[in-house]
Scaffold this motif. Structure first.
Motif, short mmCIF file in Angstrom:
data_model
loop_
_atom_site.label_atom_id
_atom_site.label_comp_id
_atom_site.label_asym_id
_atom_site.label_seq_id
_atom_site.Cartn_x
_atom_site.Cartn_y
_atom_site.Cartn_z
N ASN A 217 0.82 -1.20 0.00
CA ASN A 217 0.00 0.00 0.00
C ASN A 217 0.86 1.26 0.00
OD1 ASN A 217 -2.62 1.23 0.12
ND2 ASN A 217 -2.18 1.77 2.24
N GLN A 218 2.02 1.19 0.64
CA GLN A 218 2.90 2.36 0.68
C GLN A 218 3.47 2.67 -0.71
OE1 GLN A 218 2.59 3.79 3.65
NE2 GLN A 218 1.46 1.94 4.19
N TRP A 219 3.82 1.65 -1.47
CA TRP A 219 4.27 1.90 -2.84
C TRP A 219 3.15 2.50 -3.67
CZ3 TRP A 219 6.69 -3.48 -2.40
CH2 TRP A 219 8.06 -3.38 -2.15
N ASP A 220 1.95 2.02 -3.45
CA ASP A 220 0.80 2.49 -4.21
C ASP A 220 0.55 3.97 -3.96
OD1 ASP A 220 -1.59 2.53 -5.68
OD2 ASP A 220 -2.79 1.86 -3.98
N LYS A 221 0.66 4.39 -2.72
CA LYS A 221 0.29 5.76 -2.34
C LYS A 221 1.49 6.66 -2.06
CE LYS A 221 -4.10 4.23 -0.34
NZ LYS A 221 -4.99 5.09 -1.13
N SER A 222 2.70 6.16 -2.29
CA SER A 222 3.92 6.94 -2.05
C SER A 222 3.95 7.49 -0.63
CB SER A 222 4.05 8.08 -3.07
OG SER A 222 4.18 7.59 -4.37
N ILE A 223 3.66 6.63 0.32
CA ILE A 223 3.69 7.02 1.73
C ILE A 223 4.97 6.47 2.35
CG2 ILE A 223 2.51 6.82 3.95
CD1 ILE A 223 -0.09 6.42 2.38
N LYS A 224 5.62 7.30 3.15
CA LYS A 224 6.89 6.89 3.74
C LYS A 224 6.69 5.74 4.72
CE LYS A 224 11.05 8.69 5.95
NZ LYS A 224 11.76 9.90 6.40
N MET A 225 7.52 4.72 4.57
CA MET A 225 7.52 3.59 5.49
C MET A 225 8.97 3.21 5.73
SD MET A 225 5.76 -0.15 4.98
CE MET A 225 6.02 -1.47 6.17
N ASN A 226 9.37 3.13 6.97
CA ASN A 226 10.77 2.89 7.30
C ASN A 226 11.30 1.63 6.64
OD1 ASN A 226 13.20 3.51 8.76
ND2 ASN A 226 12.72 1.78 10.09
#
Length: 519
Positions: free
Chosen positions: A84-93
């Protein structure tokens, strides 16, 4: 950085990594000082460099970039965050730590062979030495190209790091691309120009002259498009790219498989109609095997397959997986009636009659569509073959297909030779529709970008094709305004499409590495 760049002693790391020539048994621990003495040692070092191609999972650039594009959402389970983080370009450690480790390990191993090969006694067999060296340069270029596309400014290493010298500053992309182009030019000059039909089956998966030339074309188009340049750092021009791609088209012996659906095991008309794991269309193909037999440390299997498989259920003929990269319905409807690529590329739950048997359970971002290319099958699945469906799926991945080469040729020749460009495009569309009545008159690059989206759907090229058209074009395509929070996607232009550098690497670098803008 230290964990990634620490000197690697030649050990069981050189264990089995694929099919054919890559099926090499593990060897006992041996120190570097006692290694790189014989041609057999050099071959083991080469296998070690190739083996990193198999490292997948969360480091699979094809999967992460498809999710980042407009083709797919993250999918997976309701509690999964990574996709989901790749999909929405949300930072994830540390989201991209697997990819960082994969590529720098591959670069280290290629650099080590390049550094040590002059010490090997080839007993006058200069041809073998030349080939091994060229393959190492090809692999280094391949790993750097994925790395620089993902992260932009990365440390540039042309030799193995020595202990205590781990904090290397990031280089300019221009410097990295200059090395890539130089490595690939060397590889194209020195690798065998063997026509596909004459390649021994035991050498499938090894780089060839044609693979190097095709990758040069891909690198040229991406670099000049994304960075708005005329050539690659003065070492590779458009004329060079045209010559390289035309050489592959005219002299490689590679060709289009007559029917598109028979390219992939999951979409083939029958088991006998399937073109096979190493068919004539694969200009460069990564080899996978189930022979890890459930040992995840072997990293021999195609882990993208388990990730994209329909989540937690078998719908004959498809086998279970994790449900990642659910396909955007807009892609499914982008295909014209009669285009064989639609049903060969995408599983439609309703369209294939699974509406009553499919169970949603905890599938996230369910669209009704899954990736068909490379999805695992019940027939000859990894579990039945003695392995594990988690680690041992075995369908090879065609990194560069001949159809892609034709479309690159059409793009490169669009203004230089319109007739040639038209002919290349016609070959791709004639195969897709099974006739010559669906040809279009080629007049602009936008037509080719759309054709690439359809021909290469879900094979890991779409995101990069969008970025090389410019950040505004990428944002327009990727943005997906939706009242449903799970499907509301907004491309963050401030990142310039680059992925986040893993936080652990930044911390280990003692301030040498700097995070990409927007992250």
């Amino acid at each position: 950085m230290k964990k990634i760049f620490a000197a690697i002693i030649i050990t069981g790391l050189m264990s089995s990594c694929g099919k054919s020539f890559l099926e090499t048994l593990p060897i006992n621990s041996i120190t570097e000082e006692d290694f790189y003495k014989t041609p057999a040692d050099a071959y083991q070092g080469l296998v070690s460099a190739y083996s990193v191609l198999n490292w997948d999972g969360y480091g699979n650039i094809a999967l992460s970039s498809e999710i980042a594009s407009d083709n797919c959402f993250g999918g997976g389970g309701a509690s999964d965050n990574g996709w989901n983080q790749w999909d929405k370009s949300i930072k994830m450690n540390d989201l991209n730590s697997y990819a960082w480790k994969k590529y720098y390990t591959g670069i280290y191993r290629a650099n080590k062979l390049i550094q040590k090969i002059d010490a090997v006694d080839f007993k006058g067999d200069d041809a073998t030495k030349k080939r091994y060296t060229a393959e190492a340069h090809f692999l280094r270029a391949y790993y750097y190209f994925d790395l620089v596309r993902m992260f932009g400014h990365v440390p540039l290493l042309t030799a193995p790091l020595e202990p205590g010298n781990y904090n290397i500053p990031q280089a300019s992309p221009d410097s990295v691309y200059m090395l890539i182009a130089s490595d690939l030019k060397l590889a194209a000059n020195d690798l065998p120009a063997t026509a596909f039909s004459s390649i021994p089956s035991g050498e499938y998966g090894r780089a060839t002259k044609w693979a190097a030339e095709a990758l040069l074309g891909r690198v040229f188009l991406y670099y000049t498009g994304y960075y708005n340049k005329q050539d690659i750092a003065g070492v590779f021009s458009q004329a060079d790219a045209i010559a390289a791609i035309d050489d592959v088209i005219n002299n490689s012996g590679h060709s289009l498989i007559p029917k598109y659906q028979n390219l992939f095991r999951a979409s083939a008309e029958s088991a006998t109609a399937y073109a096979g794991q190493n068919n004539a269309e694969g200009v460069f193909t990564i080899q996978y095997t189930y022979l890890g037999m459930g040992d995840q440390n072997q990293q021999n299997g195609n882990r993208m397959q388990v990730m994209i498989g329909i989540r937690s259920q078998n719908l004959d003929p498809y086998y279970k997986g994790w449900g990642a990269a659910t396909v955007n319905e807009a892609l499914y409807h982008s295909f014209a009636p009669g285009d064989s690529r639609q049903t060969a590329s995408i599983i439609s739950i309703n369209g294939e009659g699974y509406a009553d048997s499919y169970k949603l359970d905890d599938q996230a971002q369910y669209t009704g569509f899954f990736i068909k290319k490379y999805t695992p099958l019940k027939d000859k699945n990894a579990d039945d073959l003695g392995g594990s469906f988690q680690w041992d799926n075995f369908d090879n991945y065609m990194v560069i297909r001949f159809a892609d080469v034709l479309l690159m040729g059409a793009e490169l020749n669009l203004t230089a030779n319109a007739g040639k460009a038209q002919g290349y495009l016609d070959r791709v569309r004639d195969r897709a529709f099974g006739d010559q009545t669906h040809r279009i008159t080629l007049s602009n690059k936008a037509q080719l970008m759309q054709e690439r989206r359809l021909e290469l759907a879900l094979e890991g090229q779409r995101y990069w094709d969008l970025l090389r058209q410019g950040i505004p074009a990428a944002k327009q395509a990727i943005d997906n305004p939706s009242a449903q929070a799970g499907f509301n996607v907004s491309f963050r232009a401030e990142t310039n499409g680059l992925f986040s550098i893993p936080e652990t690497q930044i911390n280990l670098s003692n301030g040498t590495l700097h995070q990409n803008t927007g992250w």
